[in-house]
Design a protein around this motif. Sequence first.
Motif, PDB file in Angstrom:
ATOM      1  N   UNK A   5      -5.544  14.138  14.279  1.00 53.21           N
ATOM      2  CA  UNK A   5      -5.088  13.697  15.595  1.00 53.21           C
ATOM      3  C   UNK A   5      -3.602  13.385  15.618  1.00 53.21           C
ATOM      4  N   UNK A   6      -2.978  13.245  14.473  1.00 61.65           N
ATOM      5  CA  UNK A   6      -1.567  12.866  14.407  1.00 61.65           C
ATOM      6  C   UNK A   6      -0.697  14.093  14.644  1.00 61.65           C
ATOM      7  N   UNK A   7       0.173  14.077  15.679  1.00 63.03           N
ATOM      8  CA  UNK A   7       0.961  15.269  15.985  1.00 63.03           C
ATOM      9  C   UNK A   7       1.949  15.657  14.904  1.00 63.03           C
ATOM     10  N   UNK A   8       2.492  14.694  14.140  1.00 64.53           N
ATOM     11  CA  UNK A   8       3.502  15.034  13.147  1.00 64.53           C
ATOM     12  C   UNK A   8       2.911  15.481  11.820  1.00 64.53           C
ATOM     13  N   UNK A   9       1.632  15.305  11.633  1.00 63.77           N
ATOM     14  CA  UNK A   9       0.997  15.707  10.377  1.00 63.77           C
ATOM     15  C   UNK A   9      -0.275  16.493  10.651  1.00 63.77           C
ATOM     16  N   UNK A  10      -0.305  17.191  11.774  1.00 65.41           N
ATOM     17  CA  UNK A  10      -1.516  17.867  12.210  1.00 65.41           C
ATOM     18  C   UNK A  10      -1.988  18.883  11.175  1.00 65.41           C
ATOM     19  N   UNK A  11      -3.279  18.861  10.970  1.00 58.95           N
ATOM     20  CA  UNK A  11      -3.932  19.831  10.106  1.00 58.95           C
ATOM     21  C   UNK A  11      -4.995  20.468  10.977  1.00 58.95           C
ATOM     22  N   UNK A  12      -4.675  21.615  11.534  1.00 62.18           N
ATOM     23  CA  UNK A  12      -5.592  22.227  12.482  1.00 62.18           C
ATOM     24  C   UNK A  12      -6.284  23.471  11.935  1.00 62.18           C
ATOM     25  N   UNK A  13      -5.995  23.810  10.700  1.00 62.40           N
ATOM     26  CA  UNK A  13      -6.665  24.938  10.068  1.00 62.40           C
ATOM     27  C   UNK A  13      -6.797  24.652   8.574  1.00 62.40           C
ATOM     28  N   UNK A  14      -7.728  25.322   7.905  1.00 55.31           N
ATOM     29  CA  UNK A  14      -7.868  25.104   6.464  1.00 55.31           C
ATOM     30  C   UNK A  14      -6.548  25.348   5.740  1.00 55.31           C
ATOM     31  N   UNK A  15      -6.273  24.496   4.743  1.00 54.55           N
ATOM     32  CA  UNK A  15      -5.023  24.544   3.999  1.00 54.55           C
ATOM     33  C   UNK A  15      -5.321  24.549   2.512  1.00 54.55           C
ATOM     34  N   UNK A  16      -4.637  25.411   1.763  1.00 51.61           N
ATOM     35  CA  UNK A  16      -4.806  25.415   0.315  1.00 51.61           C
ATOM     36  C   UNK A  16      -3.984  24.293  -0.297  1.00 51.61           C
ATOM     37  N   UNK A  17      -4.594  23.575  -1.247  1.00 49.72           N
ATOM     38  CA  UNK A  17      -3.922  22.492  -1.952  1.00 49.72           C
ATOM     39  C   UNK A  17      -4.098  22.666  -3.454  1.00 49.72           C
ATOM     40  N   UNK A  18      -3.167  22.076  -4.198  1.00 48.11           N
ATOM     41  CA  UNK A  18      -3.245  22.027  -5.653  1.00 48.11           C
ATOM     42  C   UNK A  18      -3.700  20.631  -6.033  1.00 48.11           C
ATOM     43  N   UNK A  19      -4.822  20.531  -6.748  1.00 43.95           N
ATOM     44  CA  UNK A  19      -5.325  19.235  -7.198  1.00 43.95           C
ATOM     45  C   UNK A  19      -4.857  18.967  -8.620  1.00 43.95           C
ATOM     46  N   UNK A  20      -4.481  17.713  -8.876  1.00 44.82           N
ATOM     47  CA  UNK A  20      -4.024  17.316 -10.201  1.00 44.82           C
ATOM     48  C   UNK A  20      -4.444  15.885 -10.474  1.00 44.82           C
ATOM     49  N   UNK A  21      -4.443  15.532 -11.771  1.00 47.44           N
ATOM     50  CA  UNK A  21      -4.849  14.195 -12.202  1.00 47.44           C
ATOM     51  C   UNK A  21      -3.656  13.413 -12.707  1.00 47.44           C
ATOM     52  N   UNK A  22      -3.660  12.137 -12.369  1.00 54.83           N
ATOM     53  CA  UNK A  22      -2.752  11.153 -12.955  1.00 54.83           C
ATOM     54  C   UNK A  22      -3.661  10.028 -13.420  1.00 54.83           C
ATOM     55  N   UNK A  23      -3.826   9.926 -14.741  1.00 55.39           N
ATOM     56  CA  UNK A  23      -4.805   8.973 -15.259  1.00 55.39           C
ATOM     57  C   UNK A  23      -6.189   9.380 -14.780  1.00 55.39           C
ATOM     58  N   UNK A  24      -6.942   8.422 -14.270  1.00 56.52           N
ATOM     59  CA  UNK A  24      -8.295   8.697 -13.794  1.00 56.52           C
ATOM     60  C   UNK A  24      -8.323   9.067 -12.312  1.00 56.52           C
ATOM     61  N   UNK A  25      -7.167   9.137 -11.686  1.00 55.74           N
ATOM     62  CA  UNK A  25      -7.095   9.398 -10.244  1.00 55.74           C
ATOM     63  C   UNK A  25      -6.772  10.859  -9.972  1.00 55.74           C
ATOM     64  N   UNK A  26      -7.284  11.353  -8.844  1.00 55.68           N
ATOM     65  CA  UNK A  26      -7.045  12.744  -8.450  1.00 55.68           C
ATOM     66  C   UNK A  26      -6.215  12.767  -7.171  1.00 55.68           C
ATOM     67  N   UNK A  27      -5.215  13.658  -7.174  1.00 55.02           N
ATOM     68  CA  UNK A  27      -4.308  13.828  -6.047  1.00 55.02           C
ATOM     69  C   UNK A  27      -4.209  15.309  -5.710  1.00 55.02           C
ATOM     70  N   UNK A  28      -3.637  15.602  -4.552  1.00 50.52           N
ATOM     71  CA  UNK A  28      -3.358  16.992  -4.210  1.00 50.52           C
ATOM     72  C   UNK A  28      -2.087  17.073  -3.377  1.00 50.52           C
ATOM     73  N   UNK A  29      -1.478  18.251  -3.399  1.00 49.54           N
ATOM     74  CA  UNK A  29      -0.314  18.580  -2.573  1.00 49.54           C
ATOM     75  C   UNK A  29      -0.572  19.952  -1.960  1.00 49.54           C
ATOM     76  N   UNK A  30       0.050  20.197  -0.817  1.00 52.60           N
ATOM     77  CA  UNK A  30      -0.069  21.514  -0.199  1.00 52.60           C
ATOM     78  C   UNK A  30       0.488  22.566  -1.155  1.00 52.60           C
ATOM     79  N   UNK A  31      -0.235  23.630  -1.327  1.00 55.01           N
ATOM     80  CA  UNK A  31       0.152  24.670  -2.285  1.00 55.01           C
ATOM     81  C   UNK A  31       1.456  25.353  -1.885  1.00 55.01           C
ATOM     82  N   UNK A  32       1.748  25.424  -0.607  1.00 56.92           N
ATOM     83  CA  UNK A  32       2.941  26.163  -0.181  1.00 56.92           C
ATOM     84  C   UNK A  32       4.265  25.491  -0.547  1.00 56.92           C
TER      85      UNK A  32
END
Length: 145
Positions: A5-32
């Motif tokens: 719903x946020x206009x500045x961070x809208x995600x309106x279609x599927x997006x590929x992300x890269x998942x990675x670990x820092x310690x026991x936690x999992x994060x991701x960033x947009x692949x592009x």
Amino acid sequence: MSLTDAPDAALDEPTQVLEFDIGAERYCVALDVVTEIIDRKPARSLPDSPPHVVGAMDYRGATTMLVDTASLLGVGSNPDASRVVVFDAATEDATVFGWLVDEVDRVTTVDPETVDDAPFGDDLTRGVVRGDDGLVVWVDPPVDE
């Protein structure tokens, strides 16, 4: 309100992300925004650098800032992580930087309906992705470290 719903961070279609670990936690960033994933190389320390900057290394002829991603995200510190996620420079004269991570897991596709607003606020956190393997925090790298 969800991230979609946020206009500045809208995600309106599927997006590929890269998942990675820092310690026991999992994060991701947009692949592009990812240039490459590499093994860590020797780095030189930099005087007067921010606490989350571990040093600089040579990456394909460019001086690249190595960032202690755990410190940057406020989840501890791991300056000895062995993998580096190198990000695209926003402009030709921008600093090239790489985030130190423990392990790169996979590339996956995130559907908009699985992304919720983060229950906390900072400039790096885009949202929380609900998946079969649990929650993944979606972060956006700063444009220029």
